[in-house]
Design a protein around this motif. Sequence first.
Motif, PDB file in Angstrom:
ATOM      1  N   PHE A 172       7.636 -64.728 -29.419  1.00 45.45           N
ATOM      2  CA  PHE A 172       6.810 -65.771 -30.025  1.00 45.45           C
ATOM      3  C   PHE A 172       7.600 -66.680 -30.968  1.00 45.45           C
ATOM      4  O   PHE A 172       7.014 -67.465 -31.694  1.00 45.45           O
ATOM      5  N   LYS A 173       8.927 -66.609 -30.950  1.00 42.00           N
ATOM      6  CA  LYS A 173       9.739 -67.345 -31.919  1.00 42.00           C
ATOM      7  C   LYS A 173       9.618 -68.860 -31.769  1.00 42.00           C
ATOM      8  O   LYS A 173       9.818 -69.593 -32.731  1.00 42.00           O
ATOM      9  N   ASP A 174       9.262 -69.349 -30.580  1.00 35.89           N
ATOM     10  CA  ASP A 174       9.129 -70.789 -30.364  1.00 35.89           C
ATOM     11  C   ASP A 174       7.731 -71.314 -30.689  1.00 35.89           C
ATOM     12  O   ASP A 174       7.491 -72.523 -30.604  1.00 35.89           O
ATOM     13  N   VAL A 175       6.823 -70.442 -31.055  1.00 36.86           N
ATOM     14  CA  VAL A 175       5.465 -70.853 -31.413  1.00 36.86           C
ATOM     15  C   VAL A 175       5.443 -71.151 -32.910  1.00 36.86           C
ATOM     16  O   VAL A 175       5.926 -70.367 -33.728  1.00 36.86           O
ATOM     17  N   ALA A 176       4.883 -72.320 -33.259  1.00 38.26           N
ATOM     18  CA  ALA A 176       4.839 -72.731 -34.672  1.00 38.26           C
ATOM     19  C   ALA A 176       4.080 -71.707 -35.504  1.00 38.26           C
ATOM     20  O   ALA A 176       3.052 -71.164 -35.073  1.00 38.26           O
ATOM     21  N   VAL A 177       4.573 -71.447 -36.715  1.00 39.63           N
ATOM     22  CA  VAL A 177       3.965 -70.468 -37.613  1.00 39.63           C
ATOM     23  C   VAL A 177       2.521 -70.845 -37.917  1.00 39.63           C
ATOM     24  O   VAL A 177       1.652 -69.979 -38.039  1.00 39.63           O
ATOM     25  N   SER A 178       2.245 -72.154 -37.997  1.00 40.09           N
ATOM     26  CA  SER A 178       0.878 -72.589 -38.308  1.00 40.09           C
ATOM     27  C   SER A 178      -0.109 -72.229 -37.194  1.00 40.09           C
ATOM     28  O   SER A 178      -1.310 -72.111 -37.428  1.00 40.09           O
ATOM     29  N   VAL A 179       0.419 -72.057 -35.992  1.00 39.11           N
ATOM     30  CA  VAL A 179      -0.444 -71.712 -34.861  1.00 39.11           C
ATOM     31  C   VAL A 179      -0.658 -70.203 -34.791  1.00 39.11           C
ATOM     32  O   VAL A 179      -1.725 -69.733 -34.394  1.00 39.11           O
ATOM     33  N   LEU A 180       0.356 -69.473 -35.176  1.00 39.04           N
ATOM     34  CA  LEU A 180       0.223 -68.008 -35.157  1.00 39.04           C
ATOM     35  C   LEU A 180      -0.709 -67.586 -36.281  1.00 39.04           C
ATOM     36  O   LEU A 180      -0.465 -67.870 -37.441  1.00 39.04           O
ATOM     37  N   ASN A 181      -1.768 -66.945 -35.955  1.00 42.36           N
ATOM     38  CA  ASN A 181      -2.756 -66.524 -36.937  1.00 42.36           C
ATOM     39  C   ASN A 181      -2.932 -65.017 -36.812  1.00 42.36           C
ATOM     40  O   ASN A 181      -3.271 -64.514 -35.744  1.00 42.36           O
TER      41      ASN A 181
END
Length: 181
Positions: free
Chosen positions: A27-36
């Motif tokens: 998941f490293k390419d997924v923006a932190v703001s999207v990861l909930n």
Amino acid sequence: MRYLAHTPARRKEILETIGVSSVDDLFKDVAVSVLNQSIEGLPDHQSEWSVEQHFRKLAGQNRSASDGPFFIGGGIYRHHIPAAVDHLVQRGEFLTSYTPYQPEISQGTLQYLFEFQTQVAELTGMDIANASLYDGATSMVEAILMAQRITGRKKSIISGGVHPHYTETAQTYAKFGGFSL
């Protein structure tokens, strides 16, 4: 087949095979703001038993077709189906595949017609019995034709409660068979 969770050794092997060191790396390419980490309003995990009880409770709030007026018509009305029927229609000999790739209920129909004919012959002591009428519409027309042969009348009446497809079949026979409905 039972579900068997991956062991830590199997997980490590999988991660090595795809070239990452941890699941988080996926998941490293997924923006932190999207990861909930938590989803608002979603309850915490539950056991299978608890989830099943919850959905049974929800389903209990529904009304069944037999709880209110029934307007489906066309000859399909409230009726009782004995519990044994469900068991019998699921037996393998009534669901035998007609072709290797497509199970056909018609093959089962042929089987139960054979079973019925056999029972009638045994019960009546006759050498043979016939139950060759394959569907309700044709059976109804055959009954009309038999009644006309016996009574000599050329006109028959069909109840308004008969399924419209059955009536249409009888009308077709009447049109070309020289009798009226």
